[in-house]
Design a protein around this motif. Structure first.
Motif, mmCIF file in Angstrom:
data_model
loop_
_atom_site.group_PDB
_atom_site.id
_atom_site.type_symbol
_atom_site.label_atom_id
_atom_site.label_comp_id
_atom_site.label_asym_id
_atom_site.label_seq_id
_atom_site.Cartn_x
_atom_site.Cartn_y
_atom_site.Cartn_z
ATOM 1 N N HIS A 183 5.522 38.092 -5.776
ATOM 2 C CA HIS A 183 4.696 38.028 -4.715
ATOM 3 C C HIS A 183 5.006 37.211 -3.364
ATOM 4 C CE1 HIS A 183 2.043 41.248 -6.385
ATOM 5 N NE2 HIS A 183 2.180 40.433 -7.405
ATOM 6 N N ALA A 184 5.134 36.071 -3.625
ATOM 7 C CA ALA A 184 5.216 34.798 -2.491
ATOM 8 C C ALA A 184 6.605 35.202 -1.695
ATOM 9 C CB ALA A 184 5.262 33.610 -3.163
ATOM 10 N N LEU A 185 7.543 35.638 -2.427
ATOM 11 C CA LEU A 185 8.885 35.778 -1.658
ATOM 12 C C LEU A 185 8.811 37.086 -1.033
ATOM 13 C CD1 LEU A 185 11.361 34.865 -4.408
ATOM 14 C CD2 LEU A 185 11.080 33.592 -2.471
ATOM 15 N N ASP A 186 8.259 38.189 -1.579
ATOM 16 C CA ASP A 186 7.806 39.221 -0.802
ATOM 17 C C ASP A 186 7.138 39.123 0.469
ATOM 18 O OD1 ASP A 186 9.385 40.793 -2.623
ATOM 19 O OD2 ASP A 186 7.556 41.791 -3.668
ATOM 20 N N ALA A 187 6.147 38.085 0.332
ATOM 21 C CA ALA A 187 5.274 37.859 1.431
ATOM 22 C C ALA A 187 5.795 37.287 2.848
ATOM 23 C CB ALA A 187 4.058 36.818 1.042
ATOM 24 N N VAL A 188 7.471 36.696 2.338
ATOM 25 C CA VAL A 188 7.718 36.106 3.620
ATOM 26 C C VAL A 188 9.291 36.821 3.812
ATOM 27 C CG1 VAL A 188 6.934 33.953 3.706
ATOM 28 C CG2 VAL A 188 8.612 34.272 1.995
ATOM 29 N N PRO B 268 -1.057 35.417 -4.026
ATOM 30 C CA PRO B 268 -0.316 36.480 -4.147
ATOM 31 C C PRO B 268 -0.502 37.747 -2.997
ATOM 32 C CG PRO B 268 -1.934 36.737 -5.970
ATOM 33 C CD PRO B 268 -1.825 35.174 -5.189
ATOM 34 N N ARG B 269 -1.639 37.441 -2.349
ATOM 35 C CA ARG B 269 -1.911 38.573 -1.178
ATOM 36 C C ARG B 269 -1.782 38.108 0.346
ATOM 37 N NH1 ARG B 269 -7.782 40.434 -1.519
ATOM 38 N NH2 ARG B 269 -8.291 38.324 -2.246
ATOM 39 N N ALA B 270 -0.853 36.806 0.235
ATOM 40 C CA ALA B 270 -0.502 36.210 1.574
ATOM 41 C C ALA B 270 0.180 36.950 2.432
ATOM 42 C CB ALA B 270 -0.058 34.765 1.421
ATOM 43 N N GLY B 271 0.748 37.887 2.147
ATOM 44 C CA GLY B 271 1.727 38.858 2.999
ATOM 45 C C GLY B 271 1.090 39.285 4.112
ATOM 46 N N SER B 272 -0.201 39.548 3.945
ATOM 47 C CA SER B 272 -0.916 40.333 4.860
ATOM 48 C C SER B 272 -1.247 39.273 6.006
ATOM 49 C CB SER B 272 -2.209 40.985 4.592
ATOM 50 O OG SER B 272 -3.301 39.950 3.780
ATOM 51 N N VAL B 273 -1.257 37.937 5.978
ATOM 52 C CA VAL B 273 -1.677 37.048 7.060
ATOM 53 C C VAL B 273 -0.477 36.363 7.592
ATOM 54 C CG1 VAL B 273 -3.936 36.842 6.183
ATOM 55 C CG2 VAL B 273 -2.063 35.420 5.336
ATOM 56 N N VAL B 274 0.796 36.410 6.966
ATOM 57 C CA VAL B 274 2.209 35.735 7.490
ATOM 58 C C VAL B 274 2.211 36.284 8.920
ATOM 59 C CG1 VAL B 274 4.534 35.651 7.208
ATOM 60 C CG2 VAL B 274 2.998 35.188 5.277
ATOM 61 N N PRO B 275 2.094 37.308 9.310
ATOM 62 C CA PRO B 275 2.516 37.641 10.734
ATOM 63 C C PRO B 275 1.522 37.046 11.766
ATOM 64 C CG PRO B 275 2.749 39.911 9.352
ATOM 65 C CD PRO B 275 2.158 38.776 8.545
ATOM 66 N N ALA C 79 -7.072 34.489 -11.999
ATOM 67 C CA ALA C 79 -6.078 35.393 -12.061
ATOM 68 C C ALA C 79 -6.757 36.861 -12.363
ATOM 69 C CB ALA C 79 -5.195 35.023 -13.411
ATOM 70 N N ALA C 80 -8.033 37.050 -13.229
ATOM 71 C CA ALA C 80 -8.643 38.117 -13.676
ATOM 72 C C ALA C 80 -8.990 38.739 -12.096
ATOM 73 C CB ALA C 80 -9.514 37.909 -14.534
ATOM 74 N N ARG C 81 -9.640 37.920 -11.410
ATOM 75 C CA ARG C 81 -10.219 38.379 -10.012
ATOM 76 C C ARG C 81 -9.343 38.670 -8.963
ATOM 77 N NH1 ARG C 81 -12.870 34.262 -9.754
ATOM 78 N NH2 ARG C 81 -11.579 33.101 -8.215
ATOM 79 N N VAL C 82 -8.069 38.015 -8.789
ATOM 80 C CA VAL C 82 -6.972 38.322 -7.757
ATOM 81 C C VAL C 82 -6.317 39.578 -8.443
ATOM 82 C CG1 VAL C 82 -4.839 37.360 -6.608
ATOM 83 C CG2 VAL C 82 -6.970 35.950 -6.980
ATOM 84 N N GLY C 83 -6.191 39.471 -9.622
ATOM 85 C CA GLY C 83 -5.269 40.608 -10.126
ATOM 86 C C GLY C 83 -5.992 42.011 -9.911
ATOM 87 N N ALA C 84 -7.199 42.036 -9.957
ATOM 88 C CA ALA C 84 -8.161 43.173 -9.829
ATOM 89 C C ALA C 84 -8.010 43.421 -8.621
ATOM 90 C CB ALA C 84 -9.388 43.096 -10.231
ATOM 91 N N ALA C 85 -7.958 42.544 -7.613
ATOM 92 C CA ALA C 85 -7.970 42.786 -6.289
ATOM 93 C C ALA C 85 -6.767 43.385 -5.572
ATOM 94 C CB ALA C 85 -8.094 41.469 -5.484
ATOM 95 N N LEU C 86 -5.544 42.793 -6.467
ATOM 96 C CA LEU C 86 -4.067 43.463 -5.990
ATOM 97 C C LEU C 86 -4.126 44.891 -6.567
ATOM 98 C CD1 LEU C 86 -1.873 40.504 -7.283
ATOM 99 C CD2 LEU C 86 -1.934 41.536 -4.885
ATOM 100 N N THR C 87 -4.459 45.273 -7.633
ATOM 101 C CA THR C 87 -4.563 46.420 -8.312
ATOM 102 C C THR C 87 -5.318 47.563 -7.194
ATOM 103 O OG1 THR C 87 -4.131 45.673 -10.437
ATOM 104 C CG2 THR C 87 -4.917 48.007 -10.067
ATOM 105 N N GLY C 88 -6.519 46.984 -7.079
ATOM 106 C CA GLY C 88 -7.419 48.095 -6.159
ATOM 107 C C GLY C 88 -6.954 48.275 -4.784
ATOM 108 N N ALA C 89 -6.243 47.082 -4.153
ATOM 109 C CA ALA C 89 -5.815 47.104 -2.738
ATOM 110 C C ALA C 89 -4.484 47.616 -2.491
ATOM 111 C CB ALA C 89 -5.385 45.686 -2.155
ATOM 112 N N GLY C 90 -3.655 48.111 -3.705
ATOM 113 C CA GLY C 90 -2.382 48.590 -3.432
ATOM 114 C C GLY C 90 -1.803 49.390 -4.516
ATOM 115 N N GLY C 91 -2.546 49.493 -5.764
ATOM 116 C CA GLY C 91 -2.044 50.180 -6.886
ATOM 117 C C GLY C 91 -1.522 49.250 -7.847
#
Length: 263
Positions: free
Chosen positions: A55-60, A133-140, A218-230
């Protein structure tokens, strides 16, 4: 230190990278112990269908060059990898190791020749902890803010006003100077590293900077990831993520860190 398939700098024209998209390098930190995860290897923890380190490598992924600061077992194809010596020296030591690899002469990167001009670092470097893992949306937005005149960088700030100095973009020269001024980087605090830097605050109303320190996280962020993007964990575009243009219009003047603020 390893450097598998040291990539050439991204020489795409601005219209191929994105309109007026600033050039940046990136250092991803994945060398910590993850003590609150009961011995689990945090960077390999899978959330939203992908390991945190991926996730982190994808973010950058838009970076001209990426460096991963991690044990050799976590190395990814095409991403130069290094680690502070001795290991577990803390995030500042990791930043120093990653930045050193970014600006190392090509022939000295584990003996692997690099392309001409590879020793010249980009003006801006993103520093990203692997547990966000959701940092990609704020990198730009971070890169855009750090690229503005008269600043040393930009950091994400959560809804409660707490700055995230490991979800940040820095002027490379300013960060190198700050590291040199510390002398000893092992065990140094990130707050001390950035104390003299003039940093812009990038708001995080959507919680993209939420990190994973415990199983509850992990449970909270994992749920957010799944809900945000499948199931792939790719964050969906939405109004909660600040855009680069919005940051330019609303971010305000850069501010030095206030005494007592968390790192």
């Amino acid at each position: 230190m390893t450097a598998p398939d040291d990539p050439a700098p991204d020489d795409r024209a601005p219209d191929e990278r994105g309109h007026d998209e600033p050039v940046f390098d990136a250092v991803v930190l994945a060398g910590g112990a993850g003590r609150r995860l009961e011995g689990a290897v945090k960077p390999e923890l899978v959330l939203g269908g992908r390991a945190l380190v991926d996730h982190a490598l994808d973010a950058v992924s838009r970076a001209r060059r990426r460096v991963l600061v991690a044990p050799p077992a976590l190395a990814r194809p095409g991403v130069p990898t290094t680690l502070e010596d001795p290991p577990l020296g803390g995030p500042v030591a990791g930043i120093a190791a990653g930045l050193a690899l970014l600006v190392a002469p090509p022939a000295n990167v584990a003996g692997v020749p690099g392309p001409a001009g590879a020793a010249r670092a980009a003006d801006v470097v993103v520093v990203l902890a692997c547990d966000v893992p959701r940092a990609g949306s704020v990198v730009p937005a971070l890169v855009a803010a750090a690229s503005a005149p008269g600043t040393d960088g930009a950091r994400l700030v959560d809804a409660e006003g707490a700055p995230q100095h490991l979800v940040a973009a820095y002027r490379t020269d300013a960060l190198r100077t700050a590291l040199a001024s510390l002398g000893e980087v092992r065990g140094a605090s990130v707050r001390r590293l950035v104390a003299g830097l003039h940093l812009r605050d990038v708001p995080d109303p959507g919680g993209a900077g939420e990190d994973v320190d415990t199983w509850a996280d992990a449970a909270r962020v994992g749920a957010a990831l799944t809900g945000a993007g499948g199931p792939t964990g790719e964050p969906a575009a939405g109004p909660s993520a600040p855009t680069a243009d919005a940051v330019r219009d609303t971010i305000g003047p850069e501010r030095p860190r206030q005494p007592g603020s968390p790192s």
